[in-house]
Design an enzyme around this catalytic site. Structure first.
Site, PDB file in Angstrom:
ATOM      1  N   ARG A   1      14.538  14.420 -13.059  1.00  0.00           N
ATOM      2  CA  ARG A   1      13.475  13.403 -13.204  1.00  0.00           C
ATOM      3  C   ARG A   1      12.146  14.022 -13.661  1.00  0.00           C
ATOM      4  O   ARG A   1      11.068  13.607 -13.206  1.00  0.00           O
ATOM      5  CB  ARG A   1      13.237  12.657 -11.894  1.00  0.00           C
ATOM      6  CG  ARG A   1      14.366  11.752 -11.478  1.00  0.00           C
ATOM      7  CD  ARG A   1      14.562  10.612 -12.481  1.00  0.00           C
ATOM      8  NE  ARG A   1      15.422   9.592 -11.930  1.00  0.00           N
ATOM      9  CZ  ARG A   1      16.760   9.653 -11.925  1.00  0.00           C
ATOM     10  NH1 ARG A   1      17.366  10.677 -12.490  1.00  0.00           N
ATOM     11  NH2 ARG A   1      17.459   8.682 -11.401  1.00  0.00           N
TER      12      ARG A   1
ATOM     13  N   SER B   1      14.447   3.401  -8.090  1.00  0.00           N
ATOM     14  CA  SER B   1      14.277   4.372  -7.005  1.00  0.00           C
ATOM     15  C   SER B   1      12.788   4.677  -6.865  1.00  0.00           C
ATOM     16  O   SER B   1      12.146   5.064  -7.833  1.00  0.00           O
ATOM     17  CB  SER B   1      14.987   5.684  -7.321  1.00  0.00           C
ATOM     18  OG  SER B   1      16.362   5.493  -7.412  1.00  0.00           O
TER      19      SER B   1
ATOM     20  N   GLU C   1       8.777   8.578  -7.427  1.00  0.00           N
ATOM     21  CA  GLU C   1       9.316   8.657  -8.786  1.00  0.00           C
ATOM     22  C   GLU C   1       8.442   7.917  -9.803  1.00  0.00           C
ATOM     23  O   GLU C   1       8.119   8.477 -10.852  1.00  0.00           O
ATOM     24  CB  GLU C   1      10.754   8.142  -8.825  1.00  0.00           C
ATOM     25  CG  GLU C   1      11.436   8.586 -10.093  1.00  0.00           C
ATOM     26  CD  GLU C   1      12.730   7.861 -10.368  1.00  0.00           C
ATOM     27  OE1 GLU C   1      13.697   8.081  -9.638  1.00  0.00           O
ATOM     28  OE2 GLU C   1      12.770   7.076 -11.326  1.00  0.00           O
TER      29      GLU C   1
HETATM   30  N1  EPU Z   1      22.453   6.112   0.816  1.00  0.00           N
HETATM   31  C1  EPU Z   1      22.050   5.752   2.099  1.00  0.00           C
HETATM   32  N2  EPU Z   1      21.444   4.546   2.256  1.00  0.00           N
HETATM   33  C2  EPU Z   1      21.241   3.689   1.242  1.00  0.00           C
HETATM   34  C3  EPU Z   1      21.667   4.042  -0.053  1.00  0.00           C
HETATM   35  C4  EPU Z   1      22.261   5.271  -0.243  1.00  0.00           C
HETATM   36  O1  EPU Z   1      22.236   6.491   3.051  1.00  0.00           O
HETATM   37  O2  EPU Z   1      20.664   2.611   1.463  1.00  0.00           O
HETATM   38  C5  EPU Z   1      23.061   7.438   0.623  1.00  0.00           C
HETATM   39  C6  EPU Z   1      24.554   7.401   0.593  1.00  0.00           C
HETATM   40  O3  EPU Z   1      25.036   8.579   1.220  1.00  0.00           O
HETATM   41  C7  EPU Z   1      24.885   7.474  -0.872  1.00  0.00           C
HETATM   42  C8  EPU Z   1      23.760   8.320  -1.397  1.00  0.00           C
HETATM   43  O4  EPU Z   1      22.644   7.959  -0.617  1.00  0.00           O
HETATM   44  O5  EPU Z   1      26.107   8.074  -1.091  1.00  0.00           O
HETATM   45  C9  EPU Z   1      23.465   8.120  -2.873  1.00  0.00           C
HETATM   46  O6  EPU Z   1      23.127   6.758  -3.092  1.00  0.00           O
HETATM   47  P1  EPU Z   1      23.191   6.094  -4.534  1.00  0.00           P
HETATM   48  O7  EPU Z   1      24.505   6.380  -5.134  1.00  0.00           O
HETATM   49  O8  EPU Z   1      22.815   4.668  -4.409  1.00  0.00           O
HETATM   50  O9  EPU Z   1      22.134   6.902  -5.407  1.00  0.00           O
HETATM   51  P2  EPU Z   1      20.691   7.501  -5.081  1.00  0.00           P
HETATM   52  O10 EPU Z   1      20.827   8.970  -4.924  1.00  0.00           O
HETATM   53  O11 EPU Z   1      20.036   6.757  -3.990  1.00  0.00           O
HETATM   54  C10 EPU Z   1      20.193   8.041  -7.598  1.00  0.00           C
HETATM   55  C11 EPU Z   1      19.153   7.735  -8.627  1.00  0.00           C
HETATM   56  C12 EPU Z   1      19.326   6.331  -9.166  1.00  0.00           C
HETATM   57  C13 EPU Z   1      20.706   6.222  -9.776  1.00  0.00           C
HETATM   58  C14 EPU Z   1      21.730   6.544  -8.672  1.00  0.00           C
HETATM   59  C15 EPU Z   1      23.148   6.539  -9.179  1.00  0.00           C
HETATM   60  C16 EPU Z   1      17.240   9.070  -8.017  1.00  0.00           C
HETATM   61  C17 EPU Z   1      15.847   9.072  -7.481  1.00  0.00           C
HETATM   62  N3  EPU Z   1      17.838   7.892  -8.050  1.00  0.00           N
HETATM   63  O12 EPU Z   1      19.941   7.204  -6.471  1.00  0.00           O
HETATM   64  O13 EPU Z   1      18.364   6.123 -10.191  1.00  0.00           O
HETATM   65  O14 EPU Z   1      20.957   4.936 -10.292  1.00  0.00           O
HETATM   66  O15 EPU Z   1      21.473   7.873  -8.138  1.00  0.00           O
HETATM   67  O16 EPU Z   1      23.423   7.715  -9.834  1.00  0.00           O
HETATM   68  O17 EPU Z   1      17.733  10.124  -8.400  1.00  0.00           O
HETATM   69  C18 EPU Z   1      16.183   5.293 -10.560  1.00  0.00           C
HETATM   70  O18 EPU Z   1      15.863   6.447 -10.846  1.00  0.00           O
HETATM   71  O19 EPU Z   1      15.346   4.353 -10.626  1.00  0.00           O
HETATM   72  C19 EPU Z   1      17.540   5.015 -10.136  1.00  0.00           C
HETATM   73  C20 EPU Z   1      17.937   3.816  -9.743  1.00  0.00           C
END
Ligand code: EPU
Length: 358
Positions: A168, A242, A353
């Protein structure tokens, strides 16, 4: 045409109350040149803005906001394996991804449905479902605002390596922050499709939906479905995706966390380019969403703000615009409260972010 005192509420997906000193739309390099000249004459900064999906706008934006609407998608060259395509900054990101799949140019499938425009993609190296855009960028064309003399708009170019992409992050958020207008991005895409299914939720979704050969449309559709299930549509629930970056931790920090929370989720972190040498040996991403959820913020509302019930990383502006006006300081106050609660409990610093403007 340059407008004065423009309300930007409909130009940012958090729907914050904000007024810009000056505002214009440009759909050509000549138009951009005129916009830059105006900013220089008025001595106010020029800030390019696309769909406003990753910004926190201050109530008063003492700047010239320029809506970059440059359009065009052009194949530049190809070899046996790759195709190079120049895409203008004003193209809608998702539509470009879907068009690339139709043209059988592969690589961007996992990045379907990310909001915003092509010109914003390199700035924060957009990423999702195991992919980062940096992997598919050949170079970025831009105007260096400090180097525009009178109406002479000469374009500069940075190769992907020079863009210093990391999680990012890029040179456009660091040493070139506030100094550039990206005009187009040259992508280097694959002619042969190979699915990138390292992200467990994506693999699972595809296995559920489809047996047999997997094509790029299958992957894009799975991504679209997962995103639509978890991420709120800003037209209904204003948000900026995010709100915090995931935490990048070293082995020692991860071990300390796992001692107290043996079930904490983590992913090994593969940087696109170089990462800080201190973290080079082993680095891990710890989902900020998990940290926030552990602190009890998921689905919770504090006044007119809250974290989404299906994704704890997404900050929502719940205010009914007619009654309550939420501005940047409300958002910053609430997010600082979340970050300090997480810091207090886990010792990790959360970094926002979206960019605060100006
Ligand atoms: N999780 C929780 N609680 C929640 C949601 C998620 O504990 O409410 C944990 C779970 O363990 C899950 C892990 O977080 O397995 C990862 O969650 P998720 O797959 O939803 O992805 P993220 O890491 O929260 C990142 C990006 C997103 C992108 C997703 C999918 C960043 C800051 N965000 O989110 O990007 O869509 O991965 O790859 O890196 C954005 O940048 O605006 C964005 C949406």
């Amino acid at each position: 045409m340059i407008e004065r005192n423009v309300d930007l509420q409909s130009h940012n997906t958090l729907r914050l109350t904000s007024t810009a000193n000056a505002y214009s739309r440009v759909d050509s390099l000549d138009g951009l040149s005129a916009a830059i000249t105006f900013s220089q004459q008025e001595n106010i900064p020029l800030i390019p803005l696309g769909e406003g999906s990753n910004v926190i706008l201050q109530p008063t934006v003492d700047a010239h906001i320029v809506d970059i609407q440059l359009r065009g998608i052009k194949k530049i060259k190809e070899d046996d394996e790759h195709v190079w395509v120049e895409v203008a900054a004003g193209e809608n990101w998702h539509q470009w991804v879907m068009q690339s799949i139709e043209e059988q140019w592969y690589g961007l499938e996992n990045l379907a449905l990310i909001p915003g425009r092509v010109g914003a993609a390199p700035i924060q190296n957009i990423g999702a479902y195991g992919c980062e855009v940096a992997t598919f960028i050949d170079c970025v064309n831009y105007i260096h605002l400090d180097k525009v003399i009178e109406t002479n708009l000469s374009q500069s170019v940075l190769t992907a390596e020079q863009c210093q992409f990391s999680y990012r992050n890029s040179i456009f958020k660091q040493s070139l922050a506030g100094l550039t207008v990206i005009t187009s991005v040259v992508f280097k895409l694959d002619k042969v499709f190979s699915p990138q299914l390292s992200y467990p939720a994506l693999k699972q979704k595809i296995n559920m939906d489809k047996a047999g050969t997997i094509d790029a449309t299958t992957v894009a559709n799975a991504v679209i479905n997962i995103r639509s299930e978890k991420l709120p549509n800003p037209d209904h629930l204003p948000n900026a995706g995010s709100f915090f970056k995931n935490v990048v931790a070293n082995q020692q920090q991860l071990d300390a966390l796992l001692q107290d929370y043996p079930d904490a989720p983590y992913f090994s972190y593969e940087a696109t380019q170089t990462i800080q040498s201190a973290a080079k040996t082993s680095a891990y991403k710890i989902p900020a969403a998990w940290l926030i959820e552990q602190c009890g913020f998921k689905g919770e509302r504090h006044g007119h703000l809250g974290m989404h019930e299906k994704q704890a990383l997404v900050l929502i502006n719940y205010s009914d615009q007619a009654q309550a006006k939420i501005n940047a300081s409300d958002i910053l106050k609430f997010s600082n409260h979340i970050a300090s609660t997480v810091q207090h409990r886990f010792g990790f610093n959360l970094h926002r972010e979206p960019q605060t403007l100006p």
